[in-house]
Design an enzyme around this catalytic site. Structure first.
Site, mmCIF file in Angstrom:
data_model
loop_
_atom_site.group_PDB
_atom_site.id
_atom_site.type_symbol
_atom_site.label_atom_id
_atom_site.label_comp_id
_atom_site.label_asym_id
_atom_site.label_seq_id
_atom_site.Cartn_x
_atom_site.Cartn_y
_atom_site.Cartn_z
ATOM 1 N N ASP A 156 -2.756 -5.259 2.206
ATOM 2 C CA ASP A 156 -4.101 -5.133 1.393
ATOM 3 C C ASP A 156 -4.653 -6.186 2.076
ATOM 4 O O ASP A 156 -4.227 -7.371 2.637
ATOM 5 C CB ASP A 156 -4.018 -5.296 -0.098
ATOM 6 C CG ASP A 156 -4.825 -5.641 -1.257
ATOM 7 O OD1 ASP A 156 -5.681 -4.630 -0.435
ATOM 8 O OD2 ASP A 156 -4.826 -5.953 -2.650
ATOM 9 N N ASP A 184 -11.136 1.016 -5.109
ATOM 10 C CA ASP A 184 -10.345 0.384 -6.414
ATOM 11 C C ASP A 184 -10.528 1.597 -7.726
ATOM 12 O O ASP A 184 -9.972 0.932 -8.515
ATOM 13 C CB ASP A 184 -10.372 -0.801 -6.023
ATOM 14 C CG ASP A 184 -9.246 -1.684 -5.993
ATOM 15 O OD1 ASP A 184 -8.921 -1.001 -5.480
ATOM 16 O OD2 ASP A 184 -9.746 -2.517 -5.586
HETATM 17 C C1 DGJ Z 1 -6.654 -4.660 -4.420
HETATM 18 C C2 DGJ Z 1 -6.127 -3.264 -4.495
HETATM 19 O O1 DGJ Z 1 -7.523 -2.344 -4.069
HETATM 20 C C3 DGJ Z 1 -6.098 -2.859 -5.483
HETATM 21 O O2 DGJ Z 1 -5.042 -1.784 -5.316
HETATM 22 C C4 DGJ Z 1 -4.411 -3.697 -6.371
HETATM 23 O O3 DGJ Z 1 -3.635 -3.847 -4.950
HETATM 24 C C5 DGJ Z 1 -5.404 -5.243 -6.150
HETATM 25 N N1 DGJ Z 1 -5.823 -5.574 -4.814
HETATM 26 C C6 DGJ Z 1 -4.125 -6.545 -6.000
HETATM 27 O O4 DGJ Z 1 -4.824 -8.049 -6.193
#
Ligand code: DGJ
Length: 735
Positions: free
Chosen positions: A471, A541
């Site tokens: 990430d 997301d």
């Molecule tokens: C952003 C990601 O896109 C989410 O899926 C998740 O992993 C969060 N970060 C975790 O902090």
């Protein structure tokens, strides 16, 4: 040979029967571009396409002549591809053709992601050297044409053969000159949780650009630009797609000039960029890919999908079926421990899930996003027996363990920050801007890359982790390289990317069995550069099925389904609060890399049964969903429904999905014209999950494409249920 050189005319022709690019050395030695696009006969000269006999520029501004590497300050006043400052401060270049070399295959780009070949017969590359006398700068234009693909890859190498320092101010990866004619510009824009919606508008005189100055390609703009004819549709018409294989700052721009010619360029932006080229040094631009099609947007996507799936993505997972996963994030966020995870895993295994991904929160003392990034040590409060034990317990349930990491970041509240505050990016003497309570590590510094490699190698070597979600949750502010001299700060952003790519390279090379997924707060760095290291990415997301229609539709213009992770989440949806049927959430997520993002302990018996069926269905058709040809049918914009389909390469099977967005009191008799089928075949058409009241029907491929698949109220499904956000799936099998 797919690249021919006509000595008498000094013309270079890249051709493979699917597209042509014709370059010519003009009388003054400059490398011109005569034609790009439709395939032309390689046996002819196209010198006459240089609109006017070339006599120099003295009295002709905005001349429609095309150039392969346009520079500034010599009479071509359009957007340049190259601006280099000499020792006298001048930025004028006089790039004259010196030599060229044609060779089978495709060389790799030094330290940068790029497309590749697996054998010399898959592509042919020409390197053309151009030289500016006064500065002794050699520009090598590198062009690769792929066999059987309507695509050309392009990059530039700059070498300083002189005695003085040069400064690169602009170095585009690609520049494309098109003759007079009307073009629409199509770009893909959005925001966090709204990535890559398509925006199409006519190109009018002046410039239209998208880009990023945030240190990542960003949620806001995809690093690509399409130029298509006004009449181009999904299926028909001419168009170009230019896509940058890079994950940092970029510029993609098109300019319509006074005399009707269009120039497009893509590459590193000039803002905040200045690269010092010392005597003897070379600089390589990122790679750009140009696709051309006369078969509409779908044709462009087909070419990009195949190239990016087959020859940009790499490693053992490139061709392997990707597992159905359960990700812990929306299910429990930071609130878990070993036993809770195991209960979730048990429930997930019972549903048919194959991989359990432990998302954020397993390290340091990370109970919220305020702390611990950088402290990549298991939180023994939550996982007393560590990751090794967790992985073993998961394996006992028949599941693999996946793990979330965010290597490039540090929390100000962390041991790492206490020990190395100078590793966080910032300008000495100025405050650092925090975002999500975190700072970015300076990956332009080799010691930071070394440290991160060591920290993650330790974790990955000691637990059977089969998947990693990498990430990256904020962009770079106060850009400054503490180890770079003041006059080289313009190199910082690109050096950050080079360091990040190096870390990706090392970890993916050390752990070739691990499936890597890239992520950046969803799709904030979902780009071709990342695809070269991680064959899949977290698309957004936003897990709401209706929002996802637009996101996946837009994303699919450039990226194959094998790169787009798509999950079913709980309702009310956590991003928009919308309640959609479970079947609809799955119908949308099937068209991607399927998974769930919820707490399976809280499902009802009916939901569990439904999910079991969904997973079984996806696993049965996984090859088709992950490697089939994706066809966009009805855009989810400005209408009440959306539709798309996947078709097997032999056209003998296909799956069609139609999502009703809003229901209306009076329904029209509606038919959905399919594409990509074999008109000569007869297909058994079945609805899923429930068979339609009329049962399986037989329909000719010709009928399904020309007349269409019957939707409500006739044909399956006869009695379409009422309500918003409903989904229908049809499975087509040739008989
Ligand atoms: C952003 C990601 O896109 C989410 O899926 C998740 O992993 C969060 N970060 C975790 O902090």
């Amino acid at each position: 040979m797919p690249i021919t050189w006509r000595d008498a005319d000094r013309e270079l022709h890249l051709h493979n029967g699917l597209l042509s690019l014709v370059l010519r050395v003009h009388e003054n030695g400059w490398l011109g571009q005569l034609h790009a696009g439709a395939p032309l006969d390689p046996g002819r000269s196209y010198a006459h396409l240089a609109a006017l006999p070339f006599t120099g520029f003295s009295n002709r501004l905005d001349d429609p002549l095309g150039f392969a590497v346009p520079t500034a300050g010599s009479g071509d006043f359009r957007i340049p591809a190259l601006v280099v400052e000499g020792p006298d401060g001048a930025t004028v270049l006089d790039l004259a053709y010196v030599a060229h070399r044609i060779a089978p295959g495709k060389p790799a780009l030094d330290g940068l992601p790029s497309t590749y070949v697996e054998g010399p017969d898959e592509a042919t590359t020409v390197e053309v050297d151009l030289r500016d006398g006064p500065t002794a700068l050699t520009v090598t234009l590198v062009l690769t044409i792929f066999e059987g693909r309507a695509a050309i890859a392009r990059s530039m190498r700059l070498a300083n053969h002189g005695r003085d320092r040069l400064v690169i101010r602009t170095a585009m990866s690609a520049s494309l000159d098109l003759p007079a004619g009307e073009w629409d510009v199509l770009t893909f824009s959005g925001a966090w949780a709204r990535e890559r919606h398509p925006y199409r508008s006519p190109l009018v005189p002046g410039r239209r650009s998208v880009g990023s100055l945030r240190g990542a390609s960003g949620h806001q703009q995809d690093p690509s630009i399409f130029l298509v004819r006004p009449e181009t549709t999904e299926e028909h018409g001419e168009g170009f797609a230019v896509s940058l294989v890079y994950s940092g700052n970029f510029l993609a721009e098109a300019e319509l000039g006074a005399r009707g010619a269009t120039r497009a360029r893509i590459g590193l932006p000039s803002e905040g960029f200045a690269w010092t080229l010392l005597p003897g040094a070379t600089f390589t631009t990122p790679e750009a890919v140009m696709a051309w099609s006369n078969e509409g947007l779908g044709g462009l996507s087909d070419t990009l999908h195949d190239l990016y799936r087959e020859r940009l993505a790499r490693g053992r997972w490139r061709d392997r079926p990707r597992p159905v996963l359960l990700n812990s994030w929306e299910g429990v966020y930071y609130d878990f421990d070993h036993d809770r995870l195991l209960e979730m895993a048990r429930a997930a295994a019972d549903l048919g899930v194959e991989l359990f991904v432990l998302d954020d929160g397993w390290f340091g003392e990370r109970d919220s996003d305020t702390t611990s990034l950088g402290d990549w040590i298991v939180d023994h409060r939550k996982l007393p027996d560590g990751l090794g034990r967790l992985a073993a317990d998961m394996e006992g349930l028949g599941l693999s363990l996946g793990l979330w990491i965010e290597p490039e970041m540090v929390s100000p509240v962390s041991r790492l920050f206490a020990e190395h505050p100078d590793w966080a990016i910032g300008v000495p003497g100025r405050a650092r801007t925090e975002s999500r309570q975190q700072l970015v590590l300076d990956l332009s510094r080799p010691e930071v890359v070394d440290h991160l490699e060591g920290a993650f190698a330790e974790i990955l070597a000691n637990a059977s982790v089969r998947y990693v979600k990498w990430d990256m949750n904020r962009n770079i502010t106060e850009p400054y390289g503490a180890t770079l001299p003041p006059d080289r700060q313009g190199e910082f952003f690109h050096r950050y990317m080079l360091g990040t790519y190096e870390l990706w390279r090392r970890l993916t090379t050390r752990f070739p069995e691990i499936l890597f997924e890239s992520c950046a707060g969803g799709g904030g760095r979902f780009d071709p550069g990342m695809l070269a290291y991680a064959p899949q990415g977290w698309t957004s997301d936003d897990t709401d099925a209706i929002e996802r229609l637009a996101i996946q539709w837009g994303t699919s213009h450039v990226y194959p389904l094998s790169s787009m992770a798509a999950h079913v989440s709980a309702v009310p949806n956590h991003q928009v609060g919308r309640v959609t049927p479970l079947a609809t959430r799955a119908a949308v997520a099937f068209f991607g890399l399927f998974g769930y993002e919820l707490d399976p302990r809280h499902l009802s018996a009916d939901e569990r049964a439904e999910i079991r069926d969904q997973i079984a269905f996806y696993r049965r058709h996984r090859e088709l969903f992950q490697r089939g040809r994706f066809v966009r049918l009805r855009a989810p914009f400005g209408r009440d429904d959306a539709a798309w389909m996947v078709v097997a390469s032999d056209r003998r099977s296909a799956i069609v999905a139609r999502i009703r967005i809003l229901d209306r009191p009076v329904r029209v008799t509606d038919r959905l014209q399919l594409r990509g089928l074999d008109p000569g075949l007869s297909y058994a058409v079945e609805t899923w999950p429930a068979p339609s009241p009329g049962g399986r029907v037989r329909r000719g491929g010709d009928l399904l494409q020309s007349v269409g698949l019957g939707l409500e109220p006739s044909d399956p499904p006869e009695q379409a249920p009422r309500g918003d956000f409903r989904a229908w799936i049809w499975v087509l099998t040739a008989e």
